[in-house]
Every structure is written in structure tokens, then in C-alpha cells.
Scaffold this motif. Sequence first.
Motif, mmCIF file in Angstrom:
data_model
loop_
_atom_site.group_PDB
_atom_site.id
_atom_site.type_symbol
_atom_site.label_atom_id
_atom_site.label_comp_id
_atom_site.label_asym_id
_atom_site.label_seq_id
_atom_site.Cartn_x
_atom_site.Cartn_y
_atom_site.Cartn_z
ATOM 1 N N ARG A 87 38.483 38.889 21.905
ATOM 2 C CA ARG A 87 39.072 38.018 22.938
ATOM 3 C C ARG A 87 38.480 38.294 24.314
ATOM 4 O O ARG A 87 38.081 37.372 25.032
ATOM 5 C CB ARG A 87 40.597 38.217 22.962
ATOM 6 N N HIS A 88 38.392 39.561 24.690
ATOM 7 C CA HIS A 88 37.867 39.892 26.014
ATOM 8 C C HIS A 88 36.351 39.742 26.086
ATOM 9 O O HIS A 88 35.807 39.369 27.134
ATOM 10 C CB HIS A 88 38.304 41.307 26.394
ATOM 11 N N TYR A 89 35.680 40.020 24.981
ATOM 12 C CA TYR A 89 34.237 39.804 24.924
ATOM 13 C C TYR A 89 33.930 38.322 25.122
ATOM 14 O O TYR A 89 32.955 37.958 25.807
ATOM 15 C CB TYR A 89 33.707 40.307 23.585
ATOM 16 N N ALA A 90 34.758 37.471 24.537
ATOM 17 C CA ALA A 90 34.588 36.031 24.703
ATOM 18 C C ALA A 90 34.682 35.626 26.167
ATOM 19 O O ALA A 90 33.885 34.822 26.666
ATOM 20 C CB ALA A 90 35.658 35.290 23.884
ATOM 21 N N GLU A 91 35.644 36.208 26.884
ATOM 22 C CA GLU A 91 35.799 35.875 28.309
ATOM 23 C C GLU A 91 34.605 36.358 29.122
ATOM 24 O O GLU A 91 34.169 35.693 30.072
ATOM 25 C CB GLU A 91 37.089 36.479 28.850
ATOM 26 N N ALA A 92 34.052 37.518 28.762
ATOM 27 C CA ALA A 92 32.880 38.031 29.467
ATOM 28 C C ALA A 92 31.677 37.116 29.244
ATOM 29 O O ALA A 92 30.930 36.804 30.184
ATOM 30 C CB ALA A 92 32.569 39.454 29.000
ATOM 31 N N LEU A 93 31.490 36.677 28.010
ATOM 32 C CA LEU A 93 30.393 35.760 27.710
ATOM 33 C C LEU A 93 30.579 34.438 28.444
ATOM 34 O O LEU A 93 29.639 33.875 29.010
ATOM 35 C CB LEU A 93 30.322 35.514 26.205
ATOM 36 N N TRP A 94 31.790 33.936 28.435
ATOM 37 C CA TRP A 94 32.110 32.676 29.119
ATOM 38 C C TRP A 94 31.825 32.797 30.613
ATOM 39 O O TRP A 94 31.292 31.874 31.231
ATOM 40 C CB TRP A 94 33.570 32.338 28.866
ATOM 41 N N HIS A 95 32.164 33.935 31.185
ATOM 42 C CA HIS A 95 31.985 34.153 32.620
ATOM 43 C C HIS A 95 30.512 34.080 33.025
ATOM 44 O O HIS A 95 30.189 33.547 34.094
ATOM 45 C CB HIS A 95 32.569 35.512 33.020
ATOM 46 N N ARG A 96 29.628 34.601 32.192
ATOM 47 C CA ARG A 96 28.201 34.585 32.552
ATOM 48 C C ARG A 96 27.483 33.328 32.093
ATOM 49 O O ARG A 96 26.270 33.204 32.218
ATOM 50 C CB ARG A 96 27.486 35.825 32.041
ATOM 51 N N GLY A 97 28.246 32.361 31.584
ATOM 52 C CA GLY A 97 27.662 31.074 31.241
ATOM 53 C C GLY A 97 27.265 30.909 29.795
ATOM 54 O O GLY A 97 26.784 29.831 29.415
ATOM 55 N N ALA A 98 27.464 31.932 28.973
ATOM 56 C CA ALA A 98 27.150 31.830 27.545
ATOM 57 C C ALA A 98 28.365 31.212 26.847
ATOM 58 O O ALA A 98 29.102 31.884 26.114
ATOM 59 C CB ALA A 98 26.813 33.201 26.972
ATOM 60 N N ARG A 99 28.575 29.939 27.068
ATOM 61 C CA ARG A 99 29.830 29.304 26.685
ATOM 62 C C ARG A 99 29.970 29.115 25.176
ATOM 63 O O ARG A 99 31.060 29.316 24.629
ATOM 64 C CB ARG A 99 29.988 27.972 27.418
#
Length: 312
Positions: A87-99
Amino acid sequence: MQIAEGRFARRGSFFIRSSFLFVTACLLLCCGCQLIGRERPVPKQMAASRNLSQRGISELERGEWDKGEALLAQAIKACPTDAEPHRHYAEALWHRGAREEGLAQMREAMRFSGDDPNLAVRVGEMCFDLGRQDEAAKLADDAIDLSPRLASAWALRGEIAQAKGQLDEALADLHRGLEFQHDDKRLLLLTAELYRQQGRPERALGVLEALRDCYGTGEEPQQILYLQGLAFAALARYDDAVEAYRLGLQRDRPSAELYFRLAEAHLRAGRPAEAGGAIQQALALDPNHQPSRALAEQAAMAQRGPADAVRR
């Protein structure tokens, strides 16, 4: 005979206990690093994963997104079936644009967590941001089926309906969410914007005032003040609109749009000189901002004399 029966009963009891222990051991082997019950000791993989996950989350909270992402990736490697690091890894990826990668990781979190309506909502929000409205709508409905009083699920469903132009349906969904959580900031913001779209500025102002009460003095986000300014301007309360826009410019990075709205309110209030100054600020940020260029002509006409009245 009684002694024999007693021995048989004890042997049967022993057989049952042995079978139970055998089945439990098999379950532990099959489940890998997942827990069977709280009373069981945490396996080493799970302990390592949770340690890495907590460290990663702490880095994210400090704004160290790259470090947090790396630690969370290690946590997933240590225990791939633990939903929390996904869950948190997903948010980190989303934050850097790796949607797309972020969405995939959030789906993994939802898969390993079971029927978690909050994760269904988050996956739905990601789908909505990626333009997958139908998928997002299904996830919102699934979350509502699991938890009918979940305000975030109603907010998502309302936002999707709003994007489709179904304003009455959207308003009904947002109001339903507010029944369950009257101070939900996202719900209030969506409701205020919806009232503005419907041409109901007084209702929008009422919701925005309730939303501002959710923040401390001077902590209101720029978007709230911007919407307040639009509502005041729609009611011809131009001085109030000017004040709202000015506060908005102090809250966050200024934008050409916000300076344009400030200039427009000044001009409608009969202050073309102040309008001209705000227009210059807007064009300094975006020289190609066409609404500001058009408004500059009106401000120049107003400054030349009463013969060139402001077009209202």
C-alpha cells in the motif's frame, strides 16, 4: 472393561491433538509469512518486512520519497504477501509519477488484505485519475456494498458522477457521504464546487464556510479561498472576492489564474488601476494567459475615462 475404555478415550484424545498439531503445522507452512492468529509468534520474514515497512513509512512522512520507496521495496521482497508495504509502496510510486506501477501495487495490497473497502476506494481513486471512470465506479460501488457508511466511497462515486455531468446524482451521493461524516474535507470541497457548477453561489459559500472551519486560522488551502472568491464575485460582492483572492495568493504559490481573478474583481469594483497591477502579475507568470490579455484591454479602457465603461 472401564479401564480399557478409558485407555481408548485417551488414545482418541491423543490422536485428535496430534491431528490438530499436524494440520496447524501444514497451515503455517502454506501461509508463508502470514499470521494464523495473534497468539502465534511473528515469523522472521514478517518481522523483517514490518521493520522495513515502518522505516519506509517514516521516510515518506519526512518527505524522503526515494529512501522510503527503496525501504518499502525491500519490505515487499522480505514478505510479498503482507498488504501494508504494498500500500505505501504504491503511494511512493504514484508520487514520483509511476502511476501504472503504483496502481498495480495498490491492487496487490487490496488482494492480500481481503475485503478492505478503504483500499477499494483508493484503487478507485487511482483509476479515476487515470481516466478509467467505469472501473472506478465499480470499485466505489463495491466499497459501498462492503461498508455503506464509508464517506470516502460516496465521495468517489459523487466525483465520478460529477465528471460525467450527472450533477443531481453527484449531489445526492455527496450529501449521503456528508450524512456519515459531516466534516469530511474532500466531501465538502466537492460539494462546494458542485454548487458553483450549478450556479448556486450562496449554497457554495455556506459549504465553504463550513470547510474553512475545519482548518485553523490562516491554514485554509488556496483552493478553498479561490472558490470563495468565485462565489463572492458571482454574487457581485467584489470587495469580498478581492479579499479572498488576496488571501489565496498568500497561502501557496501564486498562479496566473488567481491574479486574473483578482484583477477581474478589482475591475468590477471600479478599480481599474489595481486591476492593471494584478494583470501585470498574471502575465509575468504566464505571458500567454489569454483571459488576462483580454482583461488588460478592458482595464485600459476604464482608465482612459467614463466614456469607455467597463463591460460587465
